[in-house]
Motif scaffolding. Structure first.
Motif, PDB file in Angstrom:
ATOM      1  N   ARG A  57       0.829  -1.202   0.000  1.00 31.69           N
ATOM      2  CA  ARG A  57       0.000   0.000   0.000  1.00 31.69           C
ATOM      3  C   ARG A  57       0.865   1.253   0.000  1.00 31.69           C
ATOM      4  O   ARG A  57       0.520   2.262  -0.626  1.00 31.69           O
ATOM      5  CB  ARG A  57      -0.919   0.004   1.230  1.00 31.69           C
ATOM      6  CG  ARG A  57      -1.837  -1.200   1.310  1.00 31.69           C
ATOM      7  CD  ARG A  57      -2.651  -1.218   2.594  1.00 31.69           C
ATOM      8  NE  ARG A  57      -1.811  -1.304   3.790  1.00 31.69           N
ATOM      9  CZ  ARG A  57      -2.292  -1.458   5.021  1.00 31.69           C
ATOM     10  NH1 ARG A  57      -3.603  -1.522   5.211  1.00 31.69           N
ATOM     11  NH2 ARG A  57      -1.480  -1.534   6.059  1.00 31.69           N
ATOM     12  N   ARG A  72       2.774   3.678  -3.871  1.00 32.54           N
ATOM     13  CA  ARG A  72       2.540   5.113  -3.951  1.00 32.54           C
ATOM     14  C   ARG A  72       3.756   5.865  -4.492  1.00 32.54           C
ATOM     15  O   ARG A  72       3.638   7.016  -4.927  1.00 32.54           O
ATOM     16  CB  ARG A  72       2.188   5.668  -2.571  1.00 32.54           C
ATOM     17  CG  ARG A  72       0.884   5.160  -1.995  1.00 32.54           C
ATOM     18  CD  ARG A  72       0.640   5.751  -0.615  1.00 32.54           C
ATOM     19  NE  ARG A  72       0.444   7.191  -0.696  1.00 32.54           N
ATOM     20  CZ  ARG A  72      -0.733   7.777  -0.879  1.00 32.54           C
ATOM     21  NH1 ARG A  72      -1.829   7.031  -1.017  1.00 32.54           N
ATOM     22  NH2 ARG A  72      -0.834   9.093  -0.927  1.00 32.54           N
ATOM     23  N   ASP A  91      -8.525  -4.702   5.950  1.00 36.89           N
ATOM     24  CA  ASP A  91      -7.084  -4.479   6.160  1.00 36.89           C
ATOM     25  C   ASP A  91      -6.411  -5.832   6.394  1.00 36.89           C
ATOM     26  O   ASP A  91      -6.194  -6.259   7.527  1.00 36.89           O
ATOM     27  CB  ASP A  91      -6.876  -3.556   7.363  1.00 36.89           C
ATOM     28  CG  ASP A  91      -5.423  -3.142   7.546  1.00 36.89           C
ATOM     29  OD1 ASP A  91      -4.555  -3.700   6.851  1.00 36.89           O
ATOM     30  OD2 ASP A  91      -5.165  -2.270   8.391  1.00 36.89           O
ATOM     31  N   VAL A  98      -1.007   3.090   4.709  1.00 38.14           N
ATOM     32  CA  VAL A  98      -0.782   3.445   3.316  1.00 38.14           C
ATOM     33  C   VAL A  98       0.016   4.730   3.164  1.00 38.14           C
ATOM     34  O   VAL A  98       0.778   4.893   2.210  1.00 38.14           O
ATOM     35  CB  VAL A  98      -2.131   3.568   2.565  1.00 38.14           C
ATOM     36  CG1 VAL A  98      -2.995   4.683   3.141  1.00 38.14           C
ATOM     37  CG2 VAL A  98      -1.912   3.784   1.078  1.00 38.14           C
ATOM     38  N   THR A 130      -6.228   2.512  -1.277  1.00 36.03           N
ATOM     39  CA  THR A 130      -4.972   1.827  -1.539  1.00 36.03           C
ATOM     40  C   THR A 130      -4.925   1.301  -2.952  1.00 36.03           C
ATOM     41  O   THR A 130      -5.930   0.845  -3.488  1.00 36.03           O
ATOM     42  CB  THR A 130      -4.800   0.623  -0.593  1.00 36.03           C
ATOM     43  OG1 THR A 130      -5.869  -0.286  -0.824  1.00 36.03           O
ATOM     44  CG2 THR A 130      -4.805   1.067   0.848  1.00 36.03           C
TER      45      THR A 130
END
Length: 429
Positions: free
Chosen positions: A119, A123, A297, A334, A405
Motif C-alpha cells: 500500500r 505510492r 485491512d 498506506v 490503496t
C-alpha cells in the motif's frame, strides 16, 4: 536532487538492480557476522537439522533419532513432510546449503516487505524498487530476523506463505491457487501456522479453513505413506516431547509460557495462570484480527494472527517473531506522512526489535548487585514487546482516517472509509 531525478529516469531493470544492490549491501552486516565471523561449531545449526533429515531419508536412518554433529547434537523436530521437503538439501554440501539458505531468507524477507508494504510502496511510482530496498534493510536488521539468518531458520518462508495466502488483493501468482492452500502447506512443515485456521473459523470463512486442513491432511498422509516409521515416531512420541525443542524456560522462549516459566509460579498454578492469560490474549488477538478482516485491512489481519502464533504457543523462540516485519507495515498503513503518529509508532516498534534486550537482560542478571527486577524486564522484553505491538495494531486499526490503496498492479483500489472493504474499480478479486 539531480542524481535522484536521473535515477527515476532509469529503465525498470536498472532501478530493480539498484534496489537489489541496496538490499544485499544492507544484509551484508548480519551475513558477515553470522556466516563469516561466527564460530564454526554454531554455524547455521538449524538448516543443518533440516539437511540431516533429508540425509536420513536417503540413507535409511531414523529421522527422529539422528542428531547433528557435536557439540550441538540437535534432533529434527518438524513433521515428516518437512523432512521430505528437505531432501534436496541433502544433495548439496552443507557449506553451500548454508549460504544458499541465507540468501533465500533475504529474498523471502524482501518479498514479505513487498507484500506487506504494498500500500505504501506502490505510492512511490517509479521509485518502488528503491523504496522496497530502503524499507527492507532495517527489517533484515530486526533481531528476530537476523537471528533467523544466524541459525538458518525457516520462519521467513512461513510468514511469507501465510501473508501471501491472506493478503487482499490476492497476489497474481496465486490467481489459480485456492485460499488456504499455502496456510495448509505451512502447517504441514511447522504446526504454529495452525492459528490461521482458528482465525478462518472465527471469521466464518469455512471454505478457507477446510482447504487449509485438507491440504495439511493430504500432504501429511502422503508423507505417512512415504515415511511410515518416521510418521509413527513423530505423531506418536516426538510431538509430545517438548524437551526436543530445547530448554523451554530459556531466554530464547519469548512466548507467554516461556515468560511464566522464568518468573511465574511452578506446577499446576503456573499452568492455570498460563491458560488464563492465553485465553485473554487469544480473545483480544482474534477479535482484533476479525476487526481487521471486516475493515478490509488484510495486513493488520495477518499481523495480529501472526502474533497469536508467538504469544499463544508453548514455545516461541526469538526468531519466530519474524512476524514483526508484517506488524511494522500494518502500523505504517498506506501513507504514514499524513498521520505522523503512525510513523512514530512504527518507528518505535522497529527500534524496539532492533535492540537485543533479552540478551542484555542476561548480562544484567549476571551482576548480582544490580536490581534483578530490571534484568527480568529486559530478559522478557520480546514478550512485552509482542503484547505492546498487539496494542499498537488495535490503535492503528481504529484510527478514523479515510484512505484508499492501490492494488498489486497499481490499478485496483479499496476504500476503507467506513470500515467495510468495497471494490472501487469494480474488478473481480
Amino acid at each position: 536532487m539531480t542524481a535522484l531525478r536521473r535515477i527515476a529516469t532509469w529503465s525498470p531493470a536498472a532501478r530493480w538492480a539498484l534496489g537489489a544492490a541496496i538490499v544485499l549491501a544492507g544484509a551484508s552486516i548480519p551475513v558477515l557476522r553470522y556466516l563469516v565471523f561466527w564460530p564454526i561449531d554454531q554455524w547455521q545449526v538449524d538448516v543443518e537439522v533440516y539437511r540431516e533429515a533429508g540425509v536420513s531419508i536417503l540413507t535409511g536412518r531414523p529421522v527422529y533419532s539422528a542428531m547433528t554433529e557435536a557439540p550441538q547434537l540437535l534432533p529434527f523436530t518438524y513433521p515428516p513432510f518437512a523432512a521430505v521437503v528437505a531432501i534436496p538439501l541433502a544433495f548439496l554440501p552443507f557449506g553451500v546449503v548454508g549460504w544458499l539458505w541465507t540468501f533465500a531468507q533475504i529474498a523471502a524477507t524482501t518479498a514479505i516487505v513487498w507484500y506487506a508494504g504494498w500500500r505504501l510502496i506502490h505510492r512511490t511510482g517509479a521509485w518502488a524498487p528503491i523504496t522496497l530496498a530502503l524499507l527492507t534493510v532495517p527489517m533484515i536488521w530486526l533481531h528476530p530476523v537476523s537471528d533467523g539468518i544466524r541459525f538458518g531458520q525457516v520462519n521467513a518462508f512461513m510468514v511469507l506463505a501465510c501473508l501471501m495466502d491472506l493478503r487482499r488483493p490476492r497476489p497474481g501468482v496465486l490467481r489459480h491457487v485456492p485460499a488456504g492452500v499455502l496456510v495448509g502447506l505451512a502447517m504441514s512443515i511447522k504446526l504454529t501456522p495452525g492459528v490461521f485456521v482458528i482465525h478462518y473459523i472465527v471469521t466464518k470463512r469455512y471454505r478457507e479453513a477446510v482447504t487449509a486442513v485438507l491440504t495439511a491432511v493430504v500432504v501429511t498422509v502422503g508423507a505417512w505413506v512415504l515415511l511410515p516409521e518416521a510418521s509413527f515416531a513423530f505423531w506418536g512420541g516426538a510431538l509430545q516431547d517438548p524437551t526436543r525443542l530445547g530448554p523451554n524456560a530459556g531466554t530464547s522462549n519469548q512466548s507467554i509460557r516461556g515468560f511464566l516459566l522464568r518468573v511465574g509460579p511452578d506446577g499446576a498454578a503456573g499452568t492455570v495462570l498460563w491458560l488464563a492469560i492465553v485465553a485473554v490474549v487469544g480473545f483480544f488477538g482474534y477479535r482484533l484480527a476479525r476487526r481487521a478482516y471486516r475493515a478490509g485491512d488484510s495486513i493488520s489481519e495477518v499481523a495480529a494472527v501472526g502474533l497469536m502464533a508467538v504469544l499463544l504457543s508453548p514455545v516461541a523462540w526469538i526468531h519466530h517473531l519474524h512476524w514483526m516485519v508484517v506488524v511494522v507495515f500494518a502500523i505504517l498503513g498506506v501513507d504514514p506522512l499524513r498521520d505522523r503518529r503512525r510513523l512514530w509508532a512504527a518507528g518505535f516498534i522497529t527500534v524496539f526489535f532492533l535492540c537485543r534486550m533479552p540478551w542484555w537482560g542476561i548480562t544484567w542478571l549476571n551482576h548480582p548487585e544490580w536490581p534483578r527486577w530490571f534484568g527480568r524486564v529486559l530478559q522478557n522484553a520480546d514478550t512485552f514487546g509482542s503484547i505492546f505491538a498487539l496494542g499498537l495494531l488495535w490503535w492503528a486499526l481504529h484510527l478514523r482516517e479515510p484512505w484508499s490503496t492501490p492494488g498489486e498492479d497499481g490499478t485496483d483500489a479499496v476504500d476503507h472509509t467506513d470500515g467495510a472493504a468495497r471494490s472501487v474499480t469494480g474488478r473481480g478479486r
